[in-house]
Design an enzyme around this catalytic site. Structure first.
Site, PDB file in Angstrom:
ATOM      1  N   ARG A  13     -72.539 -11.845  42.307  1.00  0.00           N
ATOM      2  CA  ARG A  13     -72.123 -12.762  42.365  1.00  0.00           C
ATOM      3  C   ARG A  13     -72.513 -14.264  41.156  1.00  0.00           C
ATOM      4  O   ARG A  13     -71.510 -15.150  40.849  1.00  0.00           O
ATOM      5  CB  ARG A  13     -71.603 -13.717  44.365  1.00  0.00           C
ATOM      6  CG  ARG A  13     -73.860 -13.704  44.079  1.00  0.00           C
ATOM      7  CD  ARG A  13     -73.896 -14.239  45.699  1.00  0.00           C
ATOM      8  NE  ARG A  13     -75.698 -13.801  45.536  1.00  0.00           N
ATOM      9  CZ  ARG A  13     -75.556 -14.205  46.646  1.00  0.00           C
ATOM     10  NH1 ARG A  13     -75.768 -15.463  47.358  1.00  0.00           N
ATOM     11  NH2 ARG A  13     -77.333 -14.171  47.156  1.00  0.00           N
ATOM     12  N   SER A  40     -73.791 -19.674  48.319  1.00  0.00           N
ATOM     13  CA  SER A  40     -73.086 -18.605  48.133  1.00  0.00           C
ATOM     14  C   SER A  40     -72.483 -18.240  47.084  1.00  0.00           C
ATOM     15  O   SER A  40     -72.762 -16.683  46.965  1.00  0.00           O
ATOM     16  CB  SER A  40     -72.627 -17.938  49.327  1.00  0.00           C
ATOM     17  OG  SER A  40     -73.808 -18.442  51.113  1.00  0.00           O
ATOM     18  N   GLU A  61     -59.616 -21.519  55.396  1.00  0.00           N
ATOM     19  CA  GLU A  61     -59.118 -20.735  54.357  1.00  0.00           C
ATOM     20  C   GLU A  61     -57.626 -20.783  54.020  1.00  0.00           C
ATOM     21  O   GLU A  61     -57.286 -20.476  52.770  1.00  0.00           O
ATOM     22  CB  GLU A  61     -60.127 -19.599  54.399  1.00  0.00           C
ATOM     23  CG  GLU A  61     -61.289 -19.097  54.355  1.00  0.00           C
ATOM     24  CD  GLU A  61     -62.337 -19.835  55.948  1.00  0.00           C
ATOM     25  OE1 GLU A  61     -61.149 -19.847  56.737  1.00  0.00           O
ATOM     26  OE2 GLU A  61     -63.553 -19.538  55.913  1.00  0.00           O
ATOM     27  N   PHE A  86     -63.068 -13.362  54.874  1.00  0.00           N
ATOM     28  CA  PHE A  86     -61.957 -14.569  54.902  1.00  0.00           C
ATOM     29  C   PHE A  86     -61.456 -14.563  53.731  1.00  0.00           C
ATOM     30  O   PHE A  86     -60.330 -16.108  53.684  1.00  0.00           O
ATOM     31  CB  PHE A  86     -63.320 -15.969  54.543  1.00  0.00           C
ATOM     32  CG  PHE A  86     -64.609 -15.375  55.693  1.00  0.00           C
ATOM     33  CD1 PHE A  86     -63.890 -14.891  57.498  1.00  0.00           C
ATOM     34  CD2 PHE A  86     -65.749 -16.120  55.172  1.00  0.00           C
ATOM     35  CE1 PHE A  86     -64.794 -15.078  57.721  1.00  0.00           C
ATOM     36  CE2 PHE A  86     -66.794 -16.321  56.852  1.00  0.00           C
ATOM     37  CZ  PHE A  86     -66.129 -15.213  57.672  1.00  0.00           C
ATOM     38  N   HIS A 112     -70.011 -11.574  49.223  1.00  0.00           N
ATOM     39  CA  HIS A 112     -70.217 -10.613  49.953  1.00  0.00           C
ATOM     40  C   HIS A 112     -69.386  -9.329  50.230  1.00  0.00           C
ATOM     41  O   HIS A 112     -69.490  -9.657  51.493  1.00  0.00           O
ATOM     42  CB  HIS A 112     -70.616 -11.526  51.123  1.00  0.00           C
ATOM     43  CG  HIS A 112     -71.621 -12.184  50.399  1.00  0.00           C
ATOM     44  ND1 HIS A 112     -71.746 -12.552  49.737  1.00  0.00           N
ATOM     45  CD2 HIS A 112     -72.886 -12.607  51.529  1.00  0.00           C
ATOM     46  CE1 HIS A 112     -72.732 -13.962  49.627  1.00  0.00           C
ATOM     47  NE2 HIS A 112     -73.313 -13.990  49.775  1.00  0.00           N
ATOM     48  N   ASP A 120     -75.980  -9.353  58.482  1.00  0.00           N
ATOM     49  CA  ASP A 120     -74.966 -10.538  58.690  1.00  0.00           C
ATOM     50  C   ASP A 120     -74.196  -9.796  59.781  1.00  0.00           C
ATOM     51  O   ASP A 120     -73.740 -10.556  60.696  1.00  0.00           O
ATOM     52  CB  ASP A 120     -73.925 -11.525  58.380  1.00  0.00           C
ATOM     53  CG  ASP A 120     -74.618 -12.939  57.427  1.00  0.00           C
ATOM     54  OD1 ASP A 120     -75.883 -13.065  57.957  1.00  0.00           O
ATOM     55  OD2 ASP A 120     -74.677 -13.568  57.037  1.00  0.00           O
ATOM     56  N   ARG A 170     -73.131  -9.523  47.362  1.00  0.00           N
ATOM     57  CA  ARG A 170     -74.545 -10.197  46.922  1.00  0.00           C
ATOM     58  C   ARG A 170     -75.929  -9.879  46.789  1.00  0.00           C
ATOM     59  O   ARG A 170     -76.458 -10.660  46.624  1.00  0.00           O
ATOM     60  CB  ARG A 170     -74.851 -10.469  48.875  1.00  0.00           C
ATOM     61  CG  ARG A 170     -76.171 -11.415  48.838  1.00  0.00           C
ATOM     62  CD  ARG A 170     -75.644 -11.298  50.376  1.00  0.00           C
ATOM     63  NE  ARG A 170     -77.404 -12.282  50.906  1.00  0.00           N
ATOM     64  CZ  ARG A 170     -78.043 -11.794  52.088  1.00  0.00           C
ATOM     65  NH1 ARG A 170     -77.709 -10.666  52.684  1.00  0.00           N
ATOM     66  NH2 ARG A 170     -79.217 -12.789  52.481  1.00  0.00           N
TER      67      ARG A 170
END
Lengths: 318, 281
Positions: A13, A40, A61, A86, A112, A120, A170
């Site tokens: 990322r 992020s 989104e 998303f 991610h 998560d 990530r």
């Protein structure tokens, strides 16, 4: 056999963020949109350097995808940023109608992705996104393997006209590809030539495939290792050329076994060169909470899983 | 002939086009198309600054329009053709195999005048906002118009877009909501009552106007007011009361003609109520 080394581990990322920052300076038509995940996605540099071309859309989104589609009409090149879940499943119909069917030049950038999001848990660990995006006519699907390659891919897709899904992640992973690489969309990268088995990997599994190749070599098995950063359009020629030589293949991806790289490769092989194939992929399940390393082990996406799959493939072809 | 009379003349022909297109292929959506015939005719022939001769996707230095409720495509196609975007005779291909006039509008076949696919509801306002932001970045002072249905705004994305446009002061968008009070399963009140639309959009931070969408002088005046209200830090929305099926008596006062086609006899009655003014396709 070529020996690959790296000086540091970096997250893909951050490669995206660095590439986006370069684009901001080079191309005044590049616009970035983010749905409340600027940090992020590592989009802070672009946001700070080009506040007039950075659009914070909030946690919305679907609206972000629609706005991005509209921006292209005025000649802009929008890069949307949010988590892979998303970026795809949540907004599939918006991408389908307003972007893909409308042939809009939107770059959907997704961080991610996969299990390595970690703690998560399954709500955020999408393992179906490559399949979802591959099925859309006209969509280009790219899943680079390290920081340098993600940065190069980010810069390259701005020059490509048409919708693109750029998938990254990530965790920090070995940064081993050259900083000055020429990223060619749709072109496989040959990492090591071999004769006994072809290992085709994408994303975070590429480094593990290199490690697997070394372990197999120690066992007297010659593995050909191919990095497929572009899953659509797939480099059919590179795959067929390699498999014609090795007569068996292992595909490795951080994705559900349905709809991902493995299926894309299988489609090419069944049409042109039916071949023994073993999948290293998540076996039709959701993920769960855990550290990235724990999850990759539990769900069978480690170096040793690639080694075992290669042994199975070789055993089956004889 | 006054401007209003010449617009009325076009509307009559547009209504004929709509019922003939839907009849010709025995499918399509005549009710909403007829209800918005005055609005879209006035928009393209009186309100917007646009030149079909220099049509391109970017619409730079042109006012541009997005149809979010894509099912009223017969109206959109008729108005585009009658404005010079493509040959009027092409209306005869509506919904037929290999046509550019797909059941719901698409950019896929390069039909001039269409800038986004629509049909799956609730997406057009976001797209219009994006196009409006691009105009601001390009220092293009022209406006972006978008039409939605009052059933359509049951989609959540519309409210994401509404919140965004007000917060980010996208004041070069003029949205219109076709408040005909009807949707497929019945009246909007029965299906999912939207309550006080003007109060909702005001609360979301929009400048709200109201107009009678079947009254040409009122459309002309309100659209002028809308243009004057733009550029002042707030997006503009017009709640437009219309009668679904307007201009064809047996299609009015009901949701039943949302998505069905007239038979030969019904077509004859509809055409009898709307004189041929510009020549049928």
């Amino acid at each position: 056999m070529k020996k690959y080394t790296y000086t540091e581990k970096k997250d893909t990322r951050s490669g995206f963020g660095a590439g986006l920052s370069v684009l901001g300076k080079e191309n005044p038509n590049v616009v970035a949109l983010c749905a409340d995940l600027t940090g992020s996605l590592k989009m802070d540099a672009f946001a700070k350097e080009h506040p007039d071309r950075f659009i914070q859309v909030g946690i919305a989104e679907a609206n972000m995808i629609g706005i991005a589609a509209g921006l292209t009409i005025g000649g802009k090149i929008p890069f949307t940023g949010t988590f892979a879940n998303f970026s795809t499943g949540r907004v599939y119909d918006q991408i389908r109608q307003s972007v893909a069917y409308s042939d809009k030049n939107v770059k959907i950038c997704a961080s991610h992705a996969g299990l390595t999001l970690g703690e998560d848990g399954a709500t955020h660990q999408i393992l179906e996104d490559i399949g979802l995006m591959r099925m859309l006519p006209g969509m280009t699907v790219i899943n680079p393997c390290d920081y340098n390659q993600t940065k190069a891919a980010t810069i390259a897709i701005a020059k490509h006209h048409g919708p693109v899904y750029l998938r990254f992640g990530r965790p920090t992973v070995p940064n081993f590809t050259p900083a000055d690489q020429n990223f060619e969309i749709g072109k496989a990268v040959m990492l090591n030539e071999g004769t006994d088995v072809t290992i085709i990997a994408t994303g975070h599994l590429v480094w593990k495939a290199i490690e697997a190749g070394e372990q197999l070599a120690a066992m007297g098995i010659s593995a050909e290792i191919i990095n497929i950063h572009t899953i659509k359009p797939l480099d059919n020629d590179a795959i067929l050329k390699s498999v014609a030589k090795t007569n068996c293949v292992v595909t490795a991806e951080e994705h559900n076994r349905f709809g991902g790289l493995g299926d894309a490769v299988a489609q090419v092989l069944t049409a042109h060169l039916p071949t023994v194939q073993e999948y290293v992929a998540v076996n039709d399940s959701f993920g769960e909470s855990g550290t990235p390393d724990q999850l990759m082990t539990k769900y069978g996406l480690d170096t040793i899983d690639i080694v075992k799959a290669a042994e199975r493939a070789i055993a089956r072809k004889s | 002939m006054t401007v209003e009379e010449s617009l009325e003349k076009i509307v009559s022909q547009v209504r004929r086009d709509i019922v003939r297109m839907v009849h010709g292929v025995q499918s399509g959506h005549p009710g909403g198309s007829l209800g918005c015939a005055e609005f879209l005719t006035v928009l393209y022939n009186h309100v917007m600054k646009h030149d079909p001769k220099v049509w391109d996707m970017s619409g730079f230095n042109q006012d541009i329009f997005f149809l979010s409720n894509g099912h009223i495509s017969p109206l959109f196609y008729s108005v585009l053709a009658r404005s010079g975007y493509f040959p009027v005779k092409e209306l005869a291909t509506f919904r037929k195999l290999n046509t550019r006039l797909q059941g719901h509008p698409t950019t896929h076949d390069g039909l001039p005048g269409v800038r986004i696919a629509s049909g799956s509801l609730g997406q057009g306002l976001s797209v219009a906002i994006g196009a409006a932001l691009a105009k601001k970045l390009n220092n293009d002072a022209r406006l972006v118009y978008v039409l939605m249905g009052d059933g359509e705004i049951q989609e959540g994305q519309v409210w994401e877009a509404a919140m965004f446009a007000a917060a980010k002061q996208v004041d070069n968008v003029i949205a219109t909501i076709d408040a005909n009070g009807q949707q497929i399963d019945g009246s909007t009140k029965q299906v999912l009552d939207g309550g006080d639309l003007a109060a909702k959009w005001t609360a979301f931070g929009w400048e709200v106007l109201k107009m009678d969408g079947n009254n040409i002088p009122d459309i002309m005046k309100t659209m002028e007011d809308a243009k004057n209200a733009s550029g002042k830090g707030k997006p503009v929305v017009i709640i437009m009361q219309t009668e679904m099926g307007n201009g064809v008596d047996f299609m009015m006062h009901s949701h039943k003609w949302h998505g069905i086609a007239p038979n030969d006899e019904q077509l004859a009655i509809a055409l009898n109520q709307n004189p041929e003014t510009l020549g049928d396709y």
